[in-house]
Design an enzyme around this catalytic site. Structure first.
Site, mmCIF file in Angstrom:
data_model
loop_
_atom_site.group_PDB
_atom_site.id
_atom_site.type_symbol
_atom_site.label_atom_id
_atom_site.label_comp_id
_atom_site.label_asym_id
_atom_site.label_seq_id
_atom_site.Cartn_x
_atom_site.Cartn_y
_atom_site.Cartn_z
ATOM 1 C CD GLU A 362 -1.492 2.422 1.908
ATOM 2 O OE1 GLU A 362 -2.232 3.414 1.875
ATOM 3 O OE2 GLU A 362 -0.361 2.461 2.449
ATOM 4 C CE1 TYR A 482 1.218 8.488 6.943
ATOM 5 C CE2 TYR A 482 2.134 10.487 5.996
ATOM 6 C CZ TYR A 482 1.416 9.321 5.847
ATOM 7 O OH TYR A 482 0.892 9.002 4.628
ATOM 8 C CB SER A 553 -34.281 22.463 -14.287
ATOM 9 O OG SER A 553 -34.215 22.322 -15.690
ATOM 10 C CG HIS A 613 -17.839 7.036 -7.996
ATOM 11 N ND1 HIS A 613 -18.784 8.014 -7.900
ATOM 12 C CD2 HIS A 613 -18.290 5.999 -7.241
ATOM 13 C CE1 HIS A 613 -19.776 7.587 -7.103
ATOM 14 N NE2 HIS A 613 -19.495 6.353 -6.696
HETATM 15 ZN ZN LIG Z 1 -1.171 3.087 5.852
#
Ligand SMILES: [Zn+2]
Length: 672
Positions: A362, A482, A553, A613
């Site tokens: 990831e 982080y 509309s 999307h």
């Molecule tokens: Zn993560």
């Protein structure tokens, strides 16, 4: 029948969550490392022993990126070699380890450059505009930028610097953003010490995520592959993350006019724009090459509609130890899978399948989830009820969720059933009493603070490419480490979630949402709230771009029809139920699950057609972007594009209305 949601909630144990957390954080486990592959085997063995079904490893060969050599030194006016290293603290032995690797930006280019440095604030386009307006030449220079304020995804900073003709980018963590200016720093507090470095990928994954060499298809054996030069997502610029401590000598020697007040961080220097001095020498050699990654997948098959699936997922790979990100989430997933396994042994069998996914890579470019989503596209497009993501579990006590509006009711129901550990109230009560943020989803009941969902974790392929309902959730709190070595077990157990109580609460919420979606007689997706939200998004768009009265509309009329049709069936879906033949119920559920896919544009959004999307999209900065096709056409002043986008939305909402009416027909034929 047993209340299995309660059974699972009671089975989840903070001691076991802690043991899993310690196991996953015990050693660095970046994607493709032997340790991370060992952990994949561990997940596989555990899930098999829990009694999950069809447990398997899904492996892909993908382009990853590792550093072989990184040298950064100031060569004039003084010579200073940067450390590119984070400090060790004896009270946390994990930080003393020497096998933590060089901090780096994945997919940086290799190369050698000596050039003057300019300071470009956050490295966003308006920052470079400002420098140019003030006569600071950018070509061939090295840009020093801060990670945040205003925040943007580091890959966007890299792309911006590359387009502006800079030779290299140094991204540092200013104490104003996540260090001593915010509060006590590690190991005494949750914020980042002066030496902390935020690693991270810089691919242009807002064009498409996943393996840069296989856009839109899976990296399985025999698959066609682009060359890295053909890929649109691999940067050609050099980028290196550094600490505030390493940025300090550069900032101190910086020439040129003083930077605007808003550009100043919290270091004891006068922030200047730069120009001819100092000169910095960078020498970086990267190994960007294909490597094997391993997702682990398991399931509990549905007893009634096994072809429909609720998918829960978290990533396993970490930049180093991954205390909060992602091992707190991995512990959560492991304990969830174990508790569901216990329930299964006690007789639990959901109506629809529940899939568990432990993703790999990831951190590089959402790679493991993206490749798996692309490989399994056909059945996911038909049967994916929802994807429920937990990246990190708990950095504090504030509940946060981003989701599509159709999931709002099932989320609220879960929050009402879970106790907030500190207050003893329900998570729902505490969350509702919190400050209402602008732009959050108003549920049909008028409360709640669900954020519209953007990108940045493994939900991206399921939401934006497959176009299924998705959510991402966590408990948040002060967190300044982080992607540094300090995000480890010590940090989690001293600051993030010392007794794993919030990680347990998140697990209970996760379990209840999954069971709600997988076991309710009717799939509890709320298209009334969806229509209410759509109306808000269109009103906001109209306020911003002032279209002629009649332009929207037809579309707003359709959205109102959607709202009414959904309001008619919601009482059945969320309570009353209906006596239907099995066949009619199956038909109604099939249609409910397919509705989100009506918002998919097969040819994709202009300029980045992997993203399909048309209600939920994302900016290159990773910020959520509502009505992406319509908004971007209007922003570009593209009248024809606006017309096309409105037509696409009209077509989508018409399809939704017709499905909702068919469902109404099925429900009112109850008993016949
Ligand atoms: Zn993560």
């Amino acid at each position: 029948m047993l209340d299995y949601a309660k059974f699972i909630a009671q089975s989840i144990s903070t001691e076991r969550l802690d043991r899993y957390l310690r196991h996953f954080t015990a050693e660095p486990h970046v994607a493709s490392s032997p340790r991370n592959n060992e952990l994949a085997q561990f997940v596989y063995d555990e899930w098999t022993s829990f009694g999950l079904e069809d447990v398997r490893k899904a492996e892909y060969d993908v382009l990853l990126s590792f550093p072989e050599r990184i040298v950064v030194e100031v060569v004039a006016p003084e010579k200073v070699k940067l450390t590119i290293k984070e400090d060790s603290y004896p009270q946390d032995p994990d930080t003393m380890r020497i096998d933590v690797g060089l901090p780096y930006n994945a997919y940086s280019a290799s190369g050698e450059v000596t050039a003057p440095v300019v300071y470009a604030n956050s490295g966003n386009p308006q920052d470079f505009d400002f420098l140019e307006k003030n006569g600071v030449d950018l070509k061939g220079k090295i840009a020093l930028v801060r990670y945040s304020e205003p925040y943007s995804y580091r890959g966007f900073k890299a792309q911006t610097a590359q387009l502006r003709g800079l030779a290299a980018l140094l991204i540092y963590s200013d104490p104003k953003d996540d260090g001593s200016a915010r509060g006590p720093v590690f190991p005494d507090g949750p914020w980042g010490p002066i030496s902390h470095i935020q690693r991270g990928g810089i691919p242009f994954d807002f064009i498409y995520p996943g393996d840069p060499l296989t856009p839109g298809w899976a990296s399985i054996p025999g698959a066609k592959r682009l060359s890295p030069e053909e890929s649109r997502t691999v940067p050609t610029i050099i980028s290196i993350p550094i600490s505030a401590r390493d940025a300090l000598p550069i900032l101190r020697m910086m020439s040129g006019p003083q930077a605007p007040k808003e550009w100043a961080g919290a270091l004891p220097v006068t922030y200047r724009l730069g120009g001819d001095s100092p000169r910095v020498h960078i020498d970086i050699k990267m190994d960007n090459s294909p490597r094997k990654i391993i997702n682990v997948i398991g399931c509990i098959r549905g007893g009634e509609n096994p072809e429909q699936a609720v998918l829960v997922g978290n990533h396993r790979d970490a930049w180093i130890f991954g205390g909060l990100d992602p091992s707190s989430g991995t512990a959560c997933l492991m304990e969830l899978a174990r508790a569901f396994g216990e329930a299964k042994k006690a007789g639990f069998r959901p109506r629809r399948s529940i899939y568990f996914a432990n993703w790999d890579a990831e951190e590089f470019t959402l790679t493991g989830s993206t490749e798996w989503g692309e490989e399994n596209r056909d059945w996911l497009e038909k049967g994916l009820v929802a994807y429920l993501n937990v990246d990190s579990s708990a950095a504090g006590q504030e509940f946060n969720v981003s989701a599509v509006p159709s999931l709002s009711r099932v989320i609220l129901a879960a929050l009402r059933d879970v106790t907030d550990p500190a207050s003893g109230k329900t998570v729902y009560d505490r969350w509702k009493a919190g400050p209402k943020k602008k732009g959050t989803i108003a549920t049909a009941s008028g409360s709640g603070q669900i954020n519209p969902i953007g990108s940045g974790s493994d939900h991206t392929v399921f939401l934006n490419h497959i176009c299924a309902p998705a959510l991402d959730m966590s408990f948040s709190g002060d967190y300044g480490v982080y992607h540094s070595i300090y995000d480890d077990y010590y940090w989690m157990t001293h600051f993030g979630d010392p007794r794993m109580r919030y990680t347990k609460a998140l697990d209970e919420i996760w379990a209840r949402i999954a069971i709600g979606l997988a076991s309710s007689p009717f799939v509890p997706l709320d298209y009334e709230t969806y229509a209410v939200e759509l109306k808000i998004y269109l009103d906001e768009w109209a306020k911003r771009f002032n279209p002629s009265q009649k332009r929207l509309s037809k579309l707003t009329g359709l959205v109102e029809e959607m709202r009414k049709a959904a309001a008619g069936i919601n009482p059945v879906l969320f309570g009353a139920g209906a006596e239907l033949t099995a066949e009619k119920r199956r038909d109604a559920n099939r249609l409910l699950v397919e509705i989100e896919r009506d918002f998919a544009l097969p040819e994709g959004i202009p300029n980045r057609n992997w993203f399909k999307h048309i209600v939920f999209g994302t900016r290159s900065t990773y910020a959520a972007l509502l009505l992406p096709e319509l908004t971007e056409a209007a922003e570009a002043g593209n009248e024809h594009g606006v017309t096309v986008a409105i037509t696409h939305l009209e077509e989508a909402v018409s399809k939704v209305v017709s499905k909702l009416r068919t469902i109404t027909g099925l429900l009112t034929q109850a008993g016949t």
